[in-house]
Scaffold this motif. Structure first.
Motif, PDB file in Angstrom:
ATOM      1  N   ILE A 133      26.347 -18.117 -16.716  1.00 51.03           N
ATOM      2  CA  ILE A 133      27.049 -18.493 -17.945  1.00 51.03           C
ATOM      3  C   ILE A 133      28.557 -18.574 -17.712  1.00 51.03           C
ATOM      4  CG2 ILE A 133      27.393 -16.152 -18.825  1.00 51.03           C
ATOM      5  CD1 ILE A 133      26.779 -17.192 -21.619  1.00 51.03           C
ATOM      6  N   TRP A 134      29.036 -17.912 -16.674  1.00 54.98           N
ATOM      7  CA  TRP A 134      30.469 -17.982 -16.387  1.00 54.98           C
ATOM      8  C   TRP A 134      30.922 -19.413 -16.116  1.00 54.98           C
ATOM      9  CZ3 TRP A 134      34.104 -14.959 -17.765  1.00 54.98           C
ATOM     10  CH2 TRP A 134      33.920 -13.571 -17.841  1.00 54.98           C
ATOM     11  N   LEU A 135      30.063 -20.230 -15.526  1.00 56.16           N
ATOM     12  CA  LEU A 135      30.445 -21.633 -15.274  1.00 56.16           C
ATOM     13  C   LEU A 135      30.744 -22.341 -16.586  1.00 56.16           C
ATOM     14  CD1 LEU A 135      27.777 -22.542 -12.553  1.00 56.16           C
ATOM     15  CD2 LEU A 135      30.185 -21.921 -12.211  1.00 56.16           C
ATOM     16  N   LEU A 136      29.926 -22.107 -17.587  1.00 51.18           N
ATOM     17  CA  LEU A 136      30.139 -22.694 -18.906  1.00 51.18           C
ATOM     18  C   LEU A 136      31.394 -22.116 -19.555  1.00 51.18           C
ATOM     19  CD1 LEU A 136      29.168 -24.495 -21.223  1.00 51.18           C
ATOM     20  CD2 LEU A 136      27.698 -22.609 -21.964  1.00 51.18           C
ATOM     21  N   ILE A 137      31.595 -20.811 -19.413  1.00 48.18           N
ATOM     22  CA  ILE A 137      32.776 -20.177 -20.003  1.00 48.18           C
ATOM     23  C   ILE A 137      34.054 -20.715 -19.373  1.00 48.18           C
ATOM     24  CG2 ILE A 137      34.025 -17.996 -20.223  1.00 48.18           C
ATOM     25  CD1 ILE A 137      31.262 -16.621 -20.432  1.00 48.18           C
ATOM     26  N   ALA A 154      34.067 -14.290 -25.737  1.00 48.31           N
ATOM     27  CA  ALA A 154      34.020 -12.956 -26.342  1.00 48.31           C
ATOM     28  C   ALA A 154      32.597 -12.419 -26.417  1.00 48.31           C
ATOM     29  CB  ALA A 154      34.638 -12.998 -27.737  1.00 48.31           C
ATOM     30  N   GLY A 155      31.637 -13.295 -26.686  1.00 48.77           N
ATOM     31  CA  GLY A 155      30.248 -12.854 -26.765  1.00 48.77           C
ATOM     32  C   GLY A 155      29.750 -12.317 -25.435  1.00 48.77           C
ATOM     33  N   TRP A 156      30.026 -13.057 -24.368  1.00 53.37           N
ATOM     34  CA  TRP A 156      29.580 -12.597 -23.055  1.00 53.37           C
ATOM     35  C   TRP A 156      30.294 -11.310 -22.659  1.00 53.37           C
ATOM     36  CZ3 TRP A 156      25.707 -12.792 -19.927  1.00 53.37           C
ATOM     37  CH2 TRP A 156      25.847 -12.319 -18.624  1.00 53.37           C
ATOM     38  N   VAL A 157      31.594 -11.220 -22.920  1.00 50.78           N
ATOM     39  CA  VAL A 157      32.338 -10.014 -22.543  1.00 50.78           C
ATOM     40  C   VAL A 157      31.895  -8.815 -23.380  1.00 50.78           C
ATOM     41  CG1 VAL A 157      34.638  -8.958 -22.445  1.00 50.78           C
ATOM     42  CG2 VAL A 157      34.298 -11.278 -21.613  1.00 50.78           C
ATOM     43  N   THR A 158      31.458  -9.040 -24.618  1.00 50.46           N
ATOM     44  CA  THR A 158      30.889  -7.949 -25.409  1.00 50.46           C
ATOM     45  C   THR A 158      29.713  -7.325 -24.672  1.00 50.46           C
ATOM     46  OG1 THR A 158      31.542  -8.972 -27.514  1.00 50.46           O
ATOM     47  CG2 THR A 158      29.787  -7.331 -27.598  1.00 50.46           C
ATOM     48  N   ALA A 159      28.818  -8.179 -24.190  1.00 47.38           N
ATOM     49  CA  ALA A 159      27.654  -7.684 -23.443  1.00 47.38           C
ATOM     50  C   ALA A 159      28.063  -7.118 -22.088  1.00 47.38           C
ATOM     51  CB  ALA A 159      26.644  -8.812 -23.265  1.00 47.38           C
ATOM     52  N   ALA A 160      28.990  -7.788 -21.410  1.00 47.84           N
ATOM     53  CA  ALA A 160      29.415  -7.340 -20.081  1.00 47.84           C
ATOM     54  C   ALA A 160      30.116  -5.988 -20.144  1.00 47.84           C
ATOM     55  CB  ALA A 160      30.339  -8.380 -19.459  1.00 47.84           C
ATOM     56  N   GLY A 192      27.014 -15.281 -30.764  1.00 48.52           N
ATOM     57  CA  GLY A 192      25.682 -14.688 -30.747  1.00 48.52           C
ATOM     58  C   GLY A 192      24.835 -15.197 -29.604  1.00 48.52           C
ATOM     59  N   ALA A 193      24.969 -16.482 -29.269  1.00 50.20           N
ATOM     60  CA  ALA A 193      24.180 -17.055 -28.181  1.00 50.20           C
ATOM     61  C   ALA A 193      24.499 -16.382 -26.847  1.00 50.20           C
ATOM     62  CB  ALA A 193      24.435 -18.554 -28.087  1.00 50.20           C
ATOM     63  N   ALA A 194      25.775 -16.073 -26.612  1.00 50.35           N
ATOM     64  CA  ALA A 194      26.153 -15.413 -25.358  1.00 50.35           C
ATOM     65  C   ALA A 194      25.568 -14.006 -25.277  1.00 50.35           C
ATOM     66  CB  ALA A 194      27.676 -15.362 -25.240  1.00 50.35           C
ATOM     67  N   VAL A 195      25.581 -13.295 -26.403  1.00 54.27           N
ATOM     68  CA  VAL A 195      25.006 -11.947 -26.427  1.00 54.27           C
ATOM     69  C   VAL A 195      23.491 -12.016 -26.205  1.00 54.27           C
ATOM     70  CG1 VAL A 195      24.630  -9.881 -27.831  1.00 54.27           C
ATOM     71  CG2 VAL A 195      26.842 -11.066 -27.917  1.00 54.27           C
ATOM     72  N   ILE A 196      22.837 -12.957 -26.856  1.00 50.21           N
ATOM     73  CA  ILE A 196      21.392 -13.123 -26.688  1.00 50.21           C
ATOM     74  C   ILE A 196      21.057 -13.453 -25.230  1.00 50.21           C
ATOM     75  CG2 ILE A 196      19.419 -14.595 -27.311  1.00 50.21           C
ATOM     76  CD1 ILE A 196      20.785 -14.875 -30.107  1.00 50.21           C
ATOM     77  N   ALA A 214      13.300  -2.958 -21.313  1.00 45.56           N
ATOM     78  CA  ALA A 214      12.900  -4.357 -21.495  1.00 45.56           C
ATOM     79  C   ALA A 214      12.557  -4.655 -22.954  1.00 45.56           C
ATOM     80  CB  ALA A 214      11.712  -4.671 -20.593  1.00 45.56           C
ATOM     81  N   TRP A 215      11.761  -3.802 -23.570  1.00 47.31           N
ATOM     82  CA  TRP A 215      11.348  -4.055 -24.948  1.00 47.31           C
ATOM     83  C   TRP A 215      12.498  -3.865 -25.935  1.00 47.31           C
ATOM     84  CZ3 TRP A 215       7.377  -6.747 -26.444  1.00 47.31           C
ATOM     85  CH2 TRP A 215       6.260  -6.840 -25.624  1.00 47.31           C
ATOM     86  N   LEU A 216      13.368  -2.898 -25.660  1.00 44.20           N
ATOM     87  CA  LEU A 216      14.525  -2.713 -26.533  1.00 44.20           C
ATOM     88  C   LEU A 216      15.455  -3.924 -26.462  1.00 44.20           C
ATOM     89  CD1 LEU A 216      16.216  -0.949 -28.427  1.00 44.20           C
ATOM     90  CD2 LEU A 216      17.313   0.038 -26.383  1.00 44.20           C
ATOM     91  N   ALA A 217      15.687  -4.434 -25.254  1.00 47.79           N
ATOM     92  CA  ALA A 217      16.546  -5.612 -25.103  1.00 47.79           C
ATOM     93  C   ALA A 217      15.918  -6.829 -25.774  1.00 47.79           C
ATOM     94  CB  ALA A 217      16.799  -5.895 -23.624  1.00 47.79           C
ATOM     95  N   LEU A 218      14.595  -6.959 -25.667  1.00 48.56           N
ATOM     96  CA  LEU A 218      13.912  -8.077 -26.321  1.00 48.56           C
ATOM     97  C   LEU A 218      14.034  -7.971 -27.842  1.00 48.56           C
ATOM     98  CD1 LEU A 218      12.191 -10.602 -25.922  1.00 48.56           C
ATOM     99  CD2 LEU A 218      10.157  -9.135 -25.981  1.00 48.56           C
ATOM    100  N   ALA A 219      13.845  -6.764 -28.364  1.00 50.16           N
ATOM    101  CA  ALA A 219      14.006  -6.559 -29.811  1.00 50.16           C
ATOM    102  C   ALA A 219      15.446  -6.823 -30.226  1.00 50.16           C
ATOM    103  CB  ALA A 219      13.602  -5.132 -30.176  1.00 50.16           C
ATOM    104  N   GLY A 220      16.390  -6.403 -29.392  1.00 51.27           N
ATOM    105  CA  GLY A 220      17.803  -6.652 -29.681  1.00 51.27           C
ATOM    106  C   GLY A 220      18.128  -8.130 -29.724  1.00 51.27           C
ATOM    107  N   ALA A 221      17.548  -8.899 -28.795  1.00 50.91           N
ATOM    108  CA  ALA A 221      17.763 -10.343 -28.785  1.00 50.91           C
ATOM    109  C   ALA A 221      17.212 -10.985 -30.055  1.00 50.91           C
ATOM    110  CB  ALA A 221      17.110 -10.965 -27.551  1.00 50.91           C
ATOM    111  N   ALA A 222      16.049 -10.501 -30.517  1.00 52.27           N
ATOM    112  CA  ALA A 222      15.456 -11.034 -31.746  1.00 52.27           C
ATOM    113  C   ALA A 222      16.334 -10.709 -32.957  1.00 52.27           C
ATOM    114  CB  ALA A 222      14.057 -10.460 -31.943  1.00 52.27           C
TER     115      ALA A 222
END
Length: 237
Positions: free
Chosen positions: A51-55, A139-145, A191-195, A213-221
């Motif tokens: 995703i950094w290429l897009l950023i 900002a979305g990606w850096v939030t997750a990073a 939101g898309a970057a965080v997802i 894995a399941w917590l991250a999947l629920a978080g993405a949802a």
């Protein structure tokens, strides 16, 4: 204003060149921590970092358009200082990450604070695509990073177990990101970057760490639902 626009474009190009200057960079070295974890659970799968290429491209286009068409616009000029500071932090993070991970974690948290402040100042609706979307994606990606870096540091220092650190940081990122996205409304790039990051954590832990894995999947949802609801709320406003 024009000189700041010029500096922002130059810095965006320099920021995008950082991986070329450090081609062997692969994040925190486990040997720099008292507790060595070869594959931290909070860290997304390697493909997610593409995703950094897009950023990088979005930031260069943002800065280029701002220089050519909005160099004297006060709405565009307002977030430039904070955005430049965030890019400098990004360059410093790469410089510190391999040998001084604790310092690097402080740097990326500072970077996140600057980016969220810059995002608050990108409020020109008529330039949403050029002004707000690139900053929101960044900002979305850096939030997750920042959450991932903090989780790796907490586990590496032995303050939390690997799974506990991942769970704590996924929940922290989700709470912060949902609040920011709800305030932004029709800016799905954040939101898309965080997802994207959360799905990367799912991919990295699937079959290895079911809790994470399941917590991250629920978080993405949850993040997807918040992003869609915020967009609908923004359209209705």
């Amino acid at each position: 204003m024009k000189i700041r626009a010029i500096f922002l474009l130059c810095l965006a190009i320099l920021f995008a060149m950082t991986p070329l200057m450090l081609p062997g960079f692969d994040g925190y070295d486990p040997e720099d921590f008292p507790v060595q974890i070869l594959r931290p659970a909070v860290q997304p799968a390697g493909y997610a970092f593409s995703i950094w290429l897009l950023i990088y491209a979005a930031l260069i286009l943002h800065a280029g358009f701002g220089l050519l068409a909005r160099d004297m616009d006060p709405v565009w000029d307002r977030p430039r200082g904070l955005l430049m500071a965030a890019m400098v932090c990004g360059i410093l993070w790469v410089a510190f990450a391999e040998d001084l991970p604790v310092v690097a974690t402080i740097v990326i948290l500072t970077m996140l604070a600057g980016l969220l402040a810059a995002l608050r100042q990108t409020s020109a609706a008529q330039d949403r695509l050029w002004l707000m979307a690139p900053v929101a994606l960044f900002a979305g990606w850096v939030t997750a990073a920042a959450g991932a870096a903090t989780g790796v540091t907490l586990a590496g220092l032995g303050w939390l177990s690997d799974t506990a650190a991942a769970v704590a940081m996924i929940l922290a990122v989700l709470v912060l990101a949902a609040a920011v996205q709800w305030r932004l409304g029709r800016v799905p790039e954040y939101g898309a970057a965080v997802i994207w990051a959360l799905i990367g954590i799912v991919a990295a832990n699937w079959g290895l760490n079911a809790t994470v894995a399941w917590l991250a999947l629920a978080g993405a949802a949850v993040m997807l639902a918040v992003t869609l609801l915020a967009a609908a709320r923004g359209r209705a406003a």
